[in-house]
Design a protein around this motif. Sequence first.
Motif, PDB file in Angstrom:
ATOM      1  N   ALA A   1       1.092  -1.249   0.117  1.00 14.21           N
ATOM      2  CA  ALA A   1      -0.013   0.320  -0.234  1.00 14.21           C
ATOM      3  C   ALA A   1       0.751   1.316   0.474  1.00 14.21           C
ATOM      4  O   ALA A   1       0.804   2.370  -0.568  1.00 14.21           O
ATOM      5  CB  ALA A   1      -0.822   0.140   1.503  1.00 14.21           C
ATOM      6  N   ASN A   2       2.174   0.858   0.666  1.00 12.46           N
ATOM      7  CA  ASN A   2       2.515   1.737   1.009  1.00 12.46           C
ATOM      8  C   ASN A   2       3.312   2.735  -0.205  1.00 12.46           C
ATOM      9  O   ASN A   2       3.835   3.850  -0.636  1.00 12.46           O
ATOM     10  CB  ASN A   2       3.705   2.122   2.114  1.00 12.46           C
ATOM     11  N   ARG A   3       3.607   1.344  -1.377  1.00 12.94           N
ATOM     12  CA  ARG A   3       4.374   2.044  -3.016  1.00 12.94           C
ATOM     13  C   ARG A   3       4.042   2.304  -3.127  1.00 12.94           C
ATOM     14  O   ARG A   3       3.547   2.699  -4.704  1.00 12.94           O
ATOM     15  CB  ARG A   3       4.983  -0.475  -2.863  1.00 12.94           C
ATOM     16  N   ASP A   4       2.523   1.473  -3.448  1.00 13.48           N
ATOM     17  CA  ASP A   4       1.337   2.441  -4.635  1.00 13.48           C
ATOM     18  C   ASP A   4       1.410   3.775  -4.039  1.00 13.48           C
ATOM     19  O   ASP A   4       1.603   4.534  -5.168  1.00 13.48           O
ATOM     20  CB  ASP A   4       0.092   1.343  -4.280  1.00 13.48           C
ATOM     21  N   MET A   5       0.827   4.005  -3.090  1.00 16.97           N
ATOM     22  CA  MET A   5       0.805   5.705  -2.498  1.00 16.97           C
ATOM     23  C   MET A   5       2.164   6.300  -2.921  1.00 16.97           C
ATOM     24  O   MET A   5       2.121   7.728  -3.340  1.00 16.97           O
ATOM     25  CB  MET A   5       0.132   6.038  -0.617  1.00 16.97           C
ATOM     26  N   ALA A   6       3.269   5.931  -3.134  1.00 13.19           N
ATOM     27  CA  ALA A   6       4.359   6.774  -3.153  1.00 13.19           C
ATOM     28  C   ALA A   6       4.662   6.625  -4.581  1.00 13.19           C
ATOM     29  O   ALA A   6       5.078   7.907  -4.850  1.00 13.19           O
ATOM     30  CB  ALA A   6       5.517   5.714  -2.449  1.00 13.19           C
ATOM     31  N   ARG A   7       4.070   6.054  -5.225  1.00 12.78           N
ATOM     32  CA  ARG A   7       4.620   6.115  -6.503  1.00 12.78           C
ATOM     33  C   ARG A   7       2.857   7.311  -7.259  1.00 12.78           C
ATOM     34  O   ARG A   7       3.496   7.790  -7.781  1.00 12.78           O
ATOM     35  CB  ARG A   7       4.491   4.707  -7.426  1.00 12.78           C
ATOM     36  N   ASP A   8       2.164   6.220  -7.501  1.00 10.14           N
ATOM     37  CA  ASP A   8       1.516   7.531  -8.352  1.00 10.14           C
ATOM     38  C   ASP A   8      -0.509   7.153  -7.497  1.00 10.14           C
ATOM     39  O   ASP A   8      -1.281   7.941  -8.241  1.00 10.14           O
ATOM     40  CB  ASP A   8       0.997   6.959  -9.587  1.00 10.14           C
ATOM     41  N   ALA A   9      -0.049   6.645  -6.524  1.00  8.61           N
ATOM     42  CA  ALA A   9      -1.379   6.551  -5.194  1.00  8.61           C
ATOM     43  C   ALA A   9      -2.773   5.667  -6.638  1.00  8.61           C
ATOM     44  O   ALA A   9      -4.038   6.413  -6.452  1.00  8.61           O
ATOM     45  CB  ALA A   9      -1.307   7.598  -4.862  1.00  8.61           C
ATOM     46  N   SER A  10      -2.086   5.164  -7.562  1.00  5.43           N
ATOM     47  CA  SER A  10      -2.781   4.562  -8.112  1.00  5.43           C
ATOM     48  C   SER A  10      -2.719   2.693  -7.890  1.00  5.43           C
ATOM     49  O   SER A  10      -1.204   2.707  -8.073  1.00  5.43           O
ATOM     50  CB  SER A  10      -3.161   4.863  -9.202  1.00  5.43           C
TER      51      SER A  10
END
Length: 295
Positions: free
Chosen positions: A145-154
């Motif tokens: 979840a943190n990885r997705d938020m850090a990239r493009d929040a999607s």
Amino acid sequence: MRRWVVLAAAVLTGVAPVATSPAAAQADAPDPVRAIKRQLRGEHGVRISETDRFHYGAKSTVSGSGTRITGRLRLAPSGPVAADLTWRGLPAPKAGKPAKPGEQTSHRMIRVGENTYDDAAHYPGGPVPEGKKWIRFPEKHRGSANRDMARDASLQPIDLYDTSLMKTLLKCSKRERVSGGLLYRGTLSRKELGRLSGGAFVDWASGRLVGAKSKGKVSWRLWTDRTGLPKRLLTTDTVGEGKNALVKRSDTRYTGWGSRLVITAPPADEVIDEADLLEYVRERNEPIPEDSGNT
């Protein structure tokens, strides 16, 4: 008679009338890459509403559980730099029926800079100190979840805010006029999209980077408005091949491009760091001393 007048005028001026072809009419269509670049500026952003469904079997349409993401993204030249989103877990629909409100679990996440703040009520690992409403996960935390938020929040396999990538994908797309703008369609192998993404394409099924040995494909449909700005991105990301492939369908709507957004971190006194929380849980779960017979 009018036709003869037009032809005579063309002869006299040395210019022959030319019919406008559909291809020529689309040549002056607004460029989505330029439109997105104009939005990548400080204190401005976009609102998103996204539904992701996960399926087993390429032909499955109603078996997949999913995720619903809604909220705001603040943009900068580098892409999203802050986000305030609500994530909802969606159960698999039953015979095409939508999930009931009580069946949807939700939690809020805020990202500011390199840190992600997760709703403490969502934490499954044990008790949280009284008064602490948010858990801060630093950038080094490698949770999905943190990885997705850090990239493009999607959960989209395509980073819409990566203008270099988008420029290449649009060249690989077929384009057609639709009501209100244009529609771009295309398909690439996961291996090729991983190469074009420069190591940013993470396999949703394994959590590892998509590499040269990855099998499957990603198909996309991108709708843009009359100014070239994206309105909707619909993708199908297929892991593997054949009838046992894993499939993720992501459908994102974009509204409010260019709106002024202020997204701030939660109050410091309501935040506990991930490391401090783990220590707190460890202390609370230490073995209780054996009864010495005094009780």
